[in-house]
Motif scaffolding. Structure first.
Motif, mmCIF file in Angstrom:
data_model
loop_
_atom_site.group_PDB
_atom_site.id
_atom_site.type_symbol
_atom_site.label_atom_id
_atom_site.label_comp_id
_atom_site.label_asym_id
_atom_site.label_seq_id
_atom_site.Cartn_x
_atom_site.Cartn_y
_atom_site.Cartn_z
ATOM 1 N N THR A 192 0.928 -1.023 0.039
ATOM 2 C CA THR A 192 0.019 -0.010 -0.003
ATOM 3 C C THR A 192 0.796 1.342 0.123
ATOM 4 O O THR A 192 1.694 1.541 0.770
ATOM 5 C CB THR A 192 -0.754 -0.013 1.221
ATOM 6 N N HIS A 193 0.566 2.262 -0.704
ATOM 7 C CA HIS A 193 1.217 3.532 -0.629
ATOM 8 C C HIS A 193 0.375 4.184 -1.556
ATOM 9 O O HIS A 193 -0.519 4.279 -1.965
ATOM 10 C CB HIS A 193 2.536 3.400 -1.761
ATOM 11 N N LEU A 207 0.818 15.373 4.814
ATOM 12 C CA LEU A 207 1.077 14.030 4.638
ATOM 13 C C LEU A 207 -0.061 13.023 5.491
ATOM 14 O O LEU A 207 -0.468 13.403 6.513
ATOM 15 C CB LEU A 207 2.207 13.463 5.274
ATOM 16 N N ILE A 208 -0.323 11.801 5.065
ATOM 17 C CA ILE A 208 -1.334 11.164 5.707
ATOM 18 C C ILE A 208 -0.699 10.676 7.203
ATOM 19 O O ILE A 208 0.360 10.421 7.012
ATOM 20 C CB ILE A 208 -1.794 9.914 4.962
ATOM 21 N N GLY A 209 -1.439 10.595 8.298
ATOM 22 C CA GLY A 209 -0.883 10.049 9.581
ATOM 23 C C GLY A 209 -0.383 8.317 9.342
ATOM 24 O O GLY A 209 -0.944 7.908 8.560
ATOM 25 N N GLU A 226 5.396 6.949 6.379
ATOM 26 C CA GLU A 226 6.656 7.355 6.124
ATOM 27 C C GLU A 226 6.845 7.806 4.785
ATOM 28 O O GLU A 226 6.127 7.441 3.796
ATOM 29 C CB GLU A 226 7.726 6.300 6.334
ATOM 30 N N VAL A 227 7.902 8.614 4.523
ATOM 31 C CA VAL A 227 8.139 9.028 3.108
ATOM 32 C C VAL A 227 8.941 8.282 2.300
ATOM 33 O O VAL A 227 10.121 7.729 2.771
ATOM 34 C CB VAL A 227 8.824 10.525 2.913
ATOM 35 N N GLY A 228 8.695 7.459 1.374
ATOM 36 C CA GLY A 228 9.349 6.313 0.439
ATOM 37 C C GLY A 228 10.207 6.854 -0.391
ATOM 38 O O GLY A 228 10.994 6.496 -0.948
ATOM 39 N N ILE A 286 5.505 13.180 -3.776
ATOM 40 C CA ILE A 286 5.895 12.492 -2.650
ATOM 41 C C ILE A 286 5.134 11.209 -2.511
ATOM 42 O O ILE A 286 3.925 11.134 -2.393
ATOM 43 C CB ILE A 286 5.850 13.430 -1.358
ATOM 44 N N THR A 287 5.903 9.853 -2.116
ATOM 45 C CA THR A 287 5.314 8.749 -2.147
ATOM 46 C C THR A 287 5.339 8.383 -0.836
ATOM 47 O O THR A 287 6.280 8.453 -0.096
ATOM 48 C CB THR A 287 6.123 7.705 -2.969
ATOM 49 N N GLU A 288 4.010 7.916 -0.114
ATOM 50 C CA GLU A 288 4.046 7.592 1.029
ATOM 51 C C GLU A 288 3.916 6.120 1.125
ATOM 52 O O GLU A 288 3.175 5.550 0.477
ATOM 53 C CB GLU A 288 2.837 8.184 1.859
ATOM 54 N N ILE A 289 4.349 5.633 2.377
ATOM 55 C CA ILE A 289 4.155 4.048 2.818
ATOM 56 C C ILE A 289 3.937 4.015 4.115
ATOM 57 O O ILE A 289 4.355 4.746 4.970
ATOM 58 C CB ILE A 289 5.580 3.136 2.635
#
Length: 278
Positions: free
Chosen positions: A41-42, A108-110, A113-115, A214-217
């Motif tokens: 999921t990201h 950023l979603i709670g 982490e920034v991937g 920005i990709t979030e994981i």
């Protein structure tokens, strides 16, 4: 009749056991699928400063910008303080001769982490050459994120003086912690020779926009909490469905026993031979 009553007990319970085995296997398959899915999921957060319109000229990437000076800034860009006030502008025939800073603010979603992060710059006339003889191995043009130099970001970039394009820079992992506070400053340094010494020339360029993707994981602990919570709910649902199926089967068996042994009979030996259901 006796044989039929025994068949109810001997074949009914294995049928229910088969149902539970199928449900357990389905539960395991769903658990494995969820673990794989949650690990992959990201999401992506996009922040853009300026507008992607080739400085208001309508030129496509790879095309040639008109000779300046010109000012195609919108009313919002004229009073902006995030760096877009320097876009869509040419104070000379070949752009503007100044360093630019674009301030990106994002949410950023709670529990993520920034991937990864990718910077795209709409820019024209950029030529990464070195005019300072004291730093022959360092390009004159520099890119910084929150003041931190991104090594060799513009190496090999050689646009024509009026050439327009979109430059893509995949930002290195060491800079990603700078994104956690929801704001970063993208600095394009054309005049100070990457902060090492004074440049011997000023290079004018055309600024169009700055875009960050920005990709979030999910954090590992959060991912497992999501899995555990989801399967607690799934487990309760399966339990409810199993109980409903068992009750339906019990009611059907009771009706069949009543047909075999009506209540008006004082005794029914067949009833004592039925295998208990619980």
């Amino acid at each position: 009749m006796l044989r039929n009553s025994l068949e109810i007990g001997s074949t009914g319970m294995p049928t229910m056991q088969l149902i539970f085995r199928i449900m357990r296997k389905s539960f395991i398959v769903a658990l494995v699928t969820a673990c794989v899915s949650i690990s992959a999921t990201h999401g992506a957060v996009v922040s853009i400063v300026g507008d992607e319109d080739a400085l208001g000229t309508g030129v496509f990437p790879g095309g040639t910008l008109p000779v300046g000076p010109f000012d195609n800034r919108s009313s919002a860009e004229l009073v902006a303080l995030d760096g877009s006030q320097n876009t869509d502008l040419a104070t000379s025939s070949s752009g503007v001769a100044l360093d630019a800073e674009f301030i990106h603010t994002f949410v950023l979603i709670g529990f993520t982490e920034v991937g990864g992060a990718v910077l795209e710059l709409g820019i024209g006339g950029l030529q990464s050459n070195d005019s300072d003889p004291n730093t022959s191995t360092v390009g004159e043009d520099a890119l910084r994120i929150d003041g931190v130099l991104i090594p060799e970001a513009f190496v090999g970039i050689d646009q024509t003086p009026l050439g327009y394009g979109i430059l893509t820079v995949h930002l290195p992992g060491f800079i990603l912690p700078e994104f956690h506070d929801g704001q970063v400053r993208v600095s394009i340094d054309l005049n100070s020779n990457a902060g090492l010494s004074t440049s011997t020339r000023v290079e004018p360029v055309f600024y169009d926009f700055s875009r960050l993707t920005i990709t979030e994981i999910p954090e590992p602990s959060t991912a497992w909490l999501i899995v555990a919570g989801g399967f607690l709910l799934l487990g309760r649902k399966l339990k409810h469905e199993a109980a409903s199926a068992f009750r339906s089967f019990s009611r059907g068996s009771a009706r069949y026993r009543h047909q075999l042994c009506p209540r008006r009979l004082p005794r029914c030996k067949l009833q004592t031979r039925i295998t208990p259901l619980c």
